[in-house]
Each structure stands twice: as C-alpha cells, then as structure tokens.
Design a protein around this motif. Structure first.
Motif, PDB file in Angstrom:
ATOM      1  N   PHE A  44      -9.775   4.956  -6.517  1.00  0.00           N
ATOM      2  CA  PHE A  44      -8.756   3.851  -5.925  1.00  0.00           C
ATOM      3  C   PHE A  44      -9.154   3.714  -4.553  1.00  0.00           C
ATOM      4  N   THR A  45      -9.543   4.753  -3.606  1.00  0.00           N
ATOM      5  CA  THR A  45     -10.132   4.266  -2.393  1.00  0.00           C
ATOM      6  C   THR A  45     -11.381   3.440  -2.313  1.00  0.00           C
ATOM      7  N   ALA A  46     -12.115   3.634  -3.398  1.00  0.00           N
ATOM      8  CA  ALA A  46     -13.314   3.026  -3.603  1.00  0.00           C
ATOM      9  C   ALA A  46     -12.939   1.246  -3.874  1.00  0.00           C
ATOM     10  N   MET A  47     -11.737   1.428  -4.495  1.00  0.00           N
ATOM     11  CA  MET A  47     -11.575  -0.050  -5.001  1.00  0.00           C
ATOM     12  C   MET A  47     -10.835  -0.740  -3.872  1.00  0.00           C
ATOM     13  N   GLY A  48     -10.461  -0.031  -2.866  1.00  0.00           N
ATOM     14  CA  GLY A  48      -9.969  -0.823  -1.404  1.00  0.00           C
ATOM     15  C   GLY A  48      -8.503  -0.336  -1.542  1.00  0.00           C
ATOM     16  N   TYR A  49      -7.826   0.389  -2.306  1.00  0.00           N
ATOM     17  CA  TYR A  49      -6.392   0.719  -2.141  1.00  0.00           C
ATOM     18  C   TYR A  49      -6.300   1.973  -1.286  1.00  0.00           C
ATOM     19  N   ASP A  50      -5.026   2.368  -0.920  1.00  0.00           N
ATOM     20  CA  ASP A  50      -4.719   3.491  -0.422  1.00  0.00           C
ATOM     21  C   ASP A  50      -4.702   4.706  -1.249  1.00  0.00           C
ATOM     22  N   GLY A  51      -5.862   5.372  -1.497  1.00  0.00           N
ATOM     23  CA  GLY A  51      -6.082   6.067  -2.677  1.00  0.00           C
ATOM     24  C   GLY A  51      -5.092   7.386  -2.803  1.00  0.00           C
ATOM     25  N   LEU A  52      -4.874   8.101  -1.524  1.00  0.00           N
ATOM     26  CA  LEU A  52      -4.007   9.377  -1.473  1.00  0.00           C
ATOM     27  C   LEU A  52      -2.522   8.894  -1.983  1.00  0.00           C
ATOM     28  N   THR A  53      -2.117   7.669  -1.290  1.00  0.00           N
ATOM     29  CA  THR A  53      -0.696   7.255  -1.562  1.00  0.00           C
ATOM     30  C   THR A  53      -0.531   6.995  -3.108  1.00  0.00           C
ATOM     31  N   ALA A  54      -1.755   6.207  -3.572  1.00  0.00           N
ATOM     32  CA  ALA A  54      -1.521   5.911  -5.045  1.00  0.00           C
ATOM     33  C   ALA A  54      -1.368   7.116  -5.878  1.00  0.00           C
ATOM     34  N   VAL A  55      -2.276   8.056  -5.617  1.00  0.00           N
ATOM     35  CA  VAL A  55      -1.965   9.226  -6.695  1.00  0.00           C
ATOM     36  C   VAL A  55      -0.917  10.139  -6.431  1.00  0.00           C
ATOM     37  N   TYR A  56      -0.419  10.107  -5.105  1.00  0.00           N
ATOM     38  CA  TYR A  56       0.920  10.772  -4.903  1.00  0.00           C
ATOM     39  C   TYR A  56       2.237   9.991  -5.675  1.00  0.00           C
ATOM     40  N   ASP A  57       1.978   8.749  -5.453  1.00  0.00           N
ATOM     41  CA  ASP A  57       3.161   7.889  -6.099  1.00  0.00           C
ATOM     42  C   ASP A  57       2.927   8.124  -7.613  1.00  0.00           C
ATOM     43  N   PHE A  58       1.664   7.997  -8.126  1.00  0.00           N
ATOM     44  CA  PHE A  58       1.378   8.262  -9.663  1.00  0.00           C
ATOM     45  C   PHE A  58       1.923   9.481 -10.366  1.00  0.00           C
ATOM     46  N   PHE A  59       1.499  10.690  -9.637  1.00  0.00           N
ATOM     47  CA  PHE A  59       1.559  11.798 -10.453  1.00  0.00           C
ATOM     48  C   PHE A  59       2.847  12.576  -9.736  1.00  0.00           C
ATOM     49  N   LEU A  60       3.204  12.733  -8.420  1.00  0.00           N
ATOM     50  CA  LEU A  60       4.051  13.225  -7.925  1.00  0.00           C
ATOM     51  C   LEU A  60       5.420  13.072  -7.669  1.00  0.00           C
ATOM     52  N   LEU A  61       5.534  11.720  -7.189  1.00  0.00           N
ATOM     53  CA  LEU A  61       6.737  10.879  -6.903  1.00  0.00           C
ATOM     54  C   LEU A  61       7.959  11.047  -7.988  1.00  0.00           C
TER      55      LEU A  61
ATOM     56  N   TYR B 107       3.667   6.628 -16.247  1.00  0.00           N
ATOM     57  CA  TYR B 107       4.112   5.397 -16.549  1.00  0.00           C
ATOM     58  C   TYR B 107       5.079   5.004 -15.442  1.00  0.00           C
ATOM     59  N   VAL B 108       6.083   5.886 -15.157  1.00  0.00           N
ATOM     60  CA  VAL B 108       7.111   5.641 -14.052  1.00  0.00           C
ATOM     61  C   VAL B 108       6.110   5.440 -12.793  1.00  0.00           C
ATOM     62  N   GLY B 109       5.288   6.426 -12.666  1.00  0.00           N
ATOM     63  CA  GLY B 109       4.405   6.480 -11.144  1.00  0.00           C
ATOM     64  C   GLY B 109       3.731   5.225 -11.221  1.00  0.00           C
TER      65      GLY B 109
ATOM     66  N   LEU C  47       8.025  13.063 -10.284  1.00  0.00           N
ATOM     67  CA  LEU C  47       8.477  14.368 -10.721  1.00  0.00           C
ATOM     68  C   LEU C  47       9.396  15.157  -9.554  1.00  0.00           C
ATOM     69  N   LEU C  48       9.171  14.579  -8.300  1.00  0.00           N
ATOM     70  CA  LEU C  48       9.888  15.113  -7.164  1.00  0.00           C
ATOM     71  C   LEU C  48      11.254  14.676  -6.922  1.00  0.00           C
ATOM     72  N   GLU C  49      11.247  13.349  -7.100  1.00  0.00           N
ATOM     73  CA  GLU C  49      12.670  12.594  -7.009  1.00  0.00           C
ATOM     74  C   GLU C  49      13.572  12.605  -8.245  1.00  0.00           C
ATOM     75  N   PRO C  50      14.783  13.521  -8.093  1.00  0.00           N
ATOM     76  CA  PRO C  50      15.478  13.752  -8.895  1.00  0.00           C
ATOM     77  C   PRO C  50      16.124  12.212  -9.728  1.00  0.00           C
ATOM     78  N   GLN C  51      16.243  11.277  -8.875  1.00  0.00           N
ATOM     79  CA  GLN C  51      17.014  10.116  -9.354  1.00  0.00           C
ATOM     80  C   GLN C  51      15.903   9.368 -10.503  1.00  0.00           C
ATOM     81  N   ARG C  52      14.707   9.653 -10.525  1.00  0.00           N
ATOM     82  CA  ARG C  52      13.709   9.149 -11.371  1.00  0.00           C
ATOM     83  C   ARG C  52      13.745  10.006 -12.578  1.00  0.00           C
ATOM     84  N   TRP C  53      14.355  11.116 -12.833  1.00  0.00           N
ATOM     85  CA  TRP C  53      14.207  11.992 -13.706  1.00  0.00           C
ATOM     86  C   TRP C  53      14.712  11.311 -15.239  1.00  0.00           C
TER      87      TRP C  53
END
Lengths: 307, 358
Positions: free
Chosen positions: B34-51, B308-310, B53-59
């Motif tokens: 995603f960094t190579a494609m010109g996106y903010d890669g780190l944020t993208a992956v964090y939002d995709f996989f971790l957010l 999917y949620v991410g 799982l970490l935010e209870p309102q998304r459970w």
C-alpha cells in the motif's frame, strides 16, 4: 437465415471461444506435467487488468498484450513457489490464486472502471477483413490466429517432441522421471509459467478485444469453465479446440437470444447456460467411461519432493 | 547457506504459531504494497487488522461479520479434513437464503413463533439440496465436486437475480429489485439490546462447540479424519468414502444454507441483488487459518471479519478502495499456505564441506 447474420454469428462464436481456448490450452500443459492449478480465473483477471492498464496508459494494444502475458506468468510463479518449492496443497493454493486475482484486479482496476480503449483490430487488410463473407475467415484479430496456431503447436510438442515426452513422463510418473535424472520441479515450473502466460493472454482478450472496457470481474467464471474443458478434452489439444468452440456456441446462443429480445426465457436463465452446460458436459464425460479419471495424468495434483 | 531440513515429526508449536506468523507477514507485505501504491501504508494496515479488534464499539459489527464466516467454515473444514473440496459454499449460502426467504414470503401475513424456525429449517434444506448435486455427481460418477460446486454458485447467483427482479419483487417497492422486508416474526432477534448482536452470533459459537465435540469425541469424527488421511486404511476399517462424501457435503451445505438465511433474516432483512458478498469464498480462508479445527475457526472468523470491518474503516481514513479487503485476504491465505512448510521442515545452516588447507 441470411448470410450476414450467419457471418456475424461465426464472428461472435470465434471471439467468445478464444479466451477459454487459450486458458484451457495453458492449463492442459500444466496438468500434463502433473500439476493442478485451479487459479486459472485469478491469472486471467490479473492478465486482464494488467493488459488494460498498460494499453490504456500507453495507447498500445500490443504492449497491453505483452503485459498480460507477463502478469499471467508472475501470478503463476506465486503458485509455483508455494506448491512446487514449499509443497503447499495445490487445490488450496489454486483457490488462493483466484481470490488474489479477484482482489488485485478490482483494486488496480478501481481507477479504470467504465474507461474504454480502442479494440484490438483484425490482422488482414480491409479488403479481406471487411468482406461480407470472407471476413468469417479473415476478419479476426491476431490473438485468434495465435490461439489456433498454439493448439497445433502444443499438440505437436506433446506428441512429437522429446521435451514434450519428458513433460508427459513427469506428469505420469514423477518418481521415475526423477530417478532417470530429469529435473521434475524445474519442468513443472516451466509448465506452470506457460499456463500462466496463456491464462493472462486469455484474460486480456476480455478487456482488450471482447469488451474493450474495464469492468470488475469481467471474466465471470470463464477460468473455471476452462478447467472443466481440460477434463472434457481428455487432455488432448484437438478435443480441447472442439470443446472450446462448443462452449463458444453456447455463449453465442446466450448473446444472440438476448439481442433478439427473446422474452420467454428470462435473461438470468440464459446467463446460467454456460455453467449448466459445463456440469452437463462433465457428467456426460463420466457416463461415457467405465472407470474414473481414465485419461488424467497419473500424478495430477500430487506434490513431489525429491527424496 | 541455509537449507530446509525435514523434521523428525511435525512441529506442534509451529502448527499453532504459523497462522500468527502468516498474519504478521501479511501485515508487513500489506504495508509495503500500500505504501508502494501511494497510500499511507502503516495507517492502512493498522486500521485494517488492529483497529477493529482494539475498539470495543466495533466488536458487535465484528461478531455480525464473523458469524456467517464461522458457520460456513465449520462445514467446509469437515469436508476438507476428508479431502472433499466443496468450494461452492457461496452458492449453498445463497440457496439457503432463497429457500428461507420463500418461507418468509409464503408466511407474510401470518404471525407466530414458529415462522423463524421454519425459515431456518428451509435454509438448511436449501443449502443441503444445492450441495447434494455435487455430492451425487461425485459419488455416482466421479465428477470433480470442485468444478460442479463452483459452477452451481454462478447458477445460484442468477437464480437470486431472477427472483428479486421477477416473481419475488416487492409489489410496494417502487420497482426496486428486492423482496419485501421481513416482518418482526421473520427477523432474527437481537440478543444484546440496542446493538447489532443477533441470535446468529451465539448460534455460530454453539455450532463450533458441537462440531468440536463431534469431531474429537465420536467415531464419526474419526472416520472423517481417516478417510482424508488414509483412504485405503479407511476402506479397510469399514469407513465408506462415499458415505463420508455425502455426509460432509450435506453438513457443509446445511451450515452454509443456515448462514445464508440468518444473514437474510438478520443484517439484510430481505433479499437484494447485493446479497452475495463472497462469505462463501472467504470462509475457505477462515477454515485454513483455523487449521480446520472448530475452535481455531472461531479465531479465524474473527480475524477475517476484522478485514471486512477494517476495510470499511480504511475506506474512510486512508481512502483505500473496498477491493483492498479481497487482496488482503488472499495475501493472508498465501502466507498461511507458505508457512505450513514450517510444520514439517525447519531452516538450518548447511554443513560446509571441510576446507583443505592449500
């Protein structure tokens, strides 16, 4: 039926047969070497999107075709590394390849949806390619003639040449081929790459020739039909050609019926036709033989690791 | 030089570690791509996989997406264990939803507690019927269930389009291609008030538990394993491969069908052309991520639900196209299959041939 309609039906038939013929011919060689790559649909989609993206940005259809072949080979190599070097399950890896192709093509294609390019044109001069009835023979594009030449080439290669014989030996008995000293894994790598190249080209035929426009998942399961065709062909290139054109006929019927505005069959039912035909053909193939998998290469789908 | 060395016996530690390694590699690869494609890669992956799982309102949303994945994957895993490759779960899922919706439309003006169970039963039977076709062709004629079950998915999608555009179109729906909305008696009850958490989520967990008990503690579960691992031994032991094919296909189809009608009677509340979202295919990844183990599948379902949620989160935060979800899921499956090699092989230093002094 007037001649003009007949000629136009032939044109549609040839055009809709060509991509599945290419993809199935590639898979036939792959399976002859003893490898089952179920990722044809994924490789086609990668080829389709790479071909379109390159043709759209450079304005050159030829470069698009080259890109589609390279993209097909690249995706096939992912499959090869996983299944041949890391001995991953071939069925699961093939499925992964298809899911990958669907995801990647729609990710890359997101910016191209609805964009159009100039269609891949006929090879021969207008005197032949636009002639009222000669165009049925001479009005096709380069990929059509290439696909027919490849059927002859593959048939000759497999049955008449020494490398072809070695490839078949690897598919029939990998352990013996290895014992004699043939590089089983390297030969399978080459076969998988060839399969990827043809699947990529077949995919690009959708986006560069059939509907010169990008749409998500434009191959619509034709890669799976190609896999079924290989079974139908009993792993013989000549029968594969026949099978591909039969399927082309089913799809032409679907298109013609839609165009003619036939109202007593719902369009959705017509759209089911190629898939139902595939199941019917697979079933008839099985009814026609006494024992199962009579003609399949003996080592098809089995992983090989040198002892 | 490094080389692969075959382990004396498969590593149990790697059996459980390799899915985690695969997830880590997917995140790394995702960042690079995603960094190579010109996106903010780190944020993208964090939002995709971790957010997610970490935010209870998304459970709750996570649970809603995990439930069908887990249900379908459980059925598929039983088949995969027995070397039965039902990859048309998506079609069985759609057929289950269609059969259940048929009951819903027939009982439109009725009320009673029995309507929802009847819809669920129809859903199971619909999925089973769709899976019975490849099962019949495979057992009677040795036709590959891989191709037939997949072809039937395309047929099911067209059947859905036909119904919602034609005979089942909502007469009061301004000509939109969709069925009537289900009545409250036809809708899955919400188990945690004021949330999205519907009955399908505890149901999926319960089915996972039952599947685990059946597979680990009963002869039937053992038979499935033996047929997959050693067909000859299974025949010798009196386990019929034919019967196993039938049973695993029907269970797979039934669970996919149940997931389908739960999705229609839950989050959707009707049938629309947008109903098939590919859960039947994603469930294949779930089954592998969970190592074909029922409890592992619950874990796998949550991870894939997170993508999917991410994916939805990353669409708004870094403007990643929705298709990124599919690519992420495929990368995960690639790495899973690749890291499998660690179970039977380990990486070691190649012994150098002793050098002879000049």
């Amino acid at each position: 039926m007037s001649d003009a309609i007949l000629v136009s039906i032939i044109m549609t038939l040839v055009a809709s047969s060509t991509p599945i013929l290419l993809a199935a011919l590639g898979e036939l060689v792959v399976e002859k070497s003893g490898v089952l790559n179920l990722g044809v649909e994924g490789m086609m989609l990668c080829g389709a999107v790479a071909g379109f993206a390159v043709a759209f940005s450079t304005g050159s259809i030829a470069l698009g075709l080259v890109a589609s072949v390279l993209a097909g080979i690249a995706t096939a190599m992912v499959f090869a590394v996983l299944t041949l070097s890391l001995t991953a399950n071939q069925v699961a890896t093939g499925l992964a390849l298809t899911i990958f192709g669907i995801g990647t093509s729609s990710l890359i294609g997101a910016g191209f949806v609805g964009k159009t390019i100039e269609r891949l044109g006929p090879v021969f001069p207008a005197a032949l390619s636009e002639h009222p009835w000669l165009r049925a023979l001479f009005g096709h594009d380069i990929v059509v003639y290439l696909s027919l030449a490849l059927v002859l080439g593959v048939s000759w290669f497999l049955s008449r040449t020494r490398p072809g014989l070695i490839l078949r030996a690897v598919g029939e008995n990998d352990a013996s081929a290895h014992a004699i000293g043939y590089p089983v894994i390297a030969i399978r790598y080459a076969a998988v790459a060839f399969g990827g190249a043809l699947a990529g080209l077949g995919g690009a035929y959708f986006s560069l020739a059939l509907t010169p426009m990008w749409a998500d998942r434009l191959t619509a399961g034709r890669g799976w039909i190609a896999l079924a065709l290989v079974v139908f062909s009993a792993w013989k290139p000549g029968r594969l050609l026949l099978g591909a054109y039969l399927f082309g006929a089913v799809m032409t019927f679907e298109l013609q019926a839609k165009a003619a505005g036939i109202s007593w069959i719902a369009p959705e039912v017509l759209a089911m036709a190629p898939y139902l035909a595939t199941i019917a053909v697979l079933t008839m193939m099985s009814l026609g033989r006494k024992t199962g998998r009579l003609d399949a290469p003996a080592c098809l789908g089995k992983p090989f690791s040198a002892p | 030089m490094l080389e692969w060395r075959r382990r004396r016996e498969p590593s149990t530690a790697m059996l459980y570690l390799s899915p985690l390694i695969a997830i880590a590699l997917t995140m790394l690869m995702g960042t690079i791509v995603f960094t190579a494609m010109g996106y903010d890669g780190l944020t993208a992956v964090y939002d995709f996989f971790l957010l997610p799982l970490l935010e209870p309102q998304r459970w709750p949303d996570l649970g809603v997406k995990a439930a069908p994945l887990v249900m379908i994957a459980l059925g598929l895993a039983i088949g995969f264990r027995a070397n039965v490759w039902n990859i048309g779960a998506e079609g069985q899922y759609i057929m289950g939803a269609i059969a259940g919706t048929g009951v819903a439309l027939a009982t439109y003006e009725m009320s009673g507690w029995w309507i929802l169970p009847a819809m669920a039963l129809a859903g199971i039977l619909g999925g089973m019927a769709w899976a019975a076709i490849p099962a019949l062709l495979r057992t009677r004629l040795q036709v590959s269930e891989i191709l037939t079950s997949l072809m039937l998915t395309y047929v099911a999608i067209q059947a859905l389009y036909y119904l919602v555009r034609g005979p089942w179109k909502d007469p009061d729906g301004f000509n939109f291609p969709q069925t009537r909305m289900f009545t409250p008696d036809q809708t899955l009850p919400i188990v945690i008030p004021e949330s999205l958490v519907h009955l399908g989520i505890p149901a999926a967990l319960l089915i996972a538990l039952v599947t685990w008990l059946v597979l680990e503690k009963t002869t039937a579960g053992f038979a499935v394993k033996v047929v997959g691992l050693a067909p000859a031994a299974a025949r010798h032991g009196g386990f019929s491969a034919e019967r196993t094919t039938w049973i695993t296909m029907l269970i797979g189809g039934g669970l996919a069908g149940l997931a389908g009608i739960f999705e229609a009677a839950g989050p959707f509340g009707q049938l629309t052309p947008q109903f098939p979202v590919g859960y039947g295919f994603t469930a294949i990844i779930v089954a592998f991520l969970g190592r074909l183990h029922p409890l592992g599948i619950v874990f796998g379902g949550i991870v894939l639900a997170a993508t999917y949620v991410g994916g939805e989160i990353a669409q708004t935060t870094v403007r990643l196209p929705q298709a990124a979800t599919g690519m992420f899921q495929a990368l995960l499956l690639f790495f899973l299959l690749a890291t499998n090699v660690l179970i039977t092989y380990r990486i070691g230093l190649k012994a150098k041939p002793a050098k002879v002094a000049p």
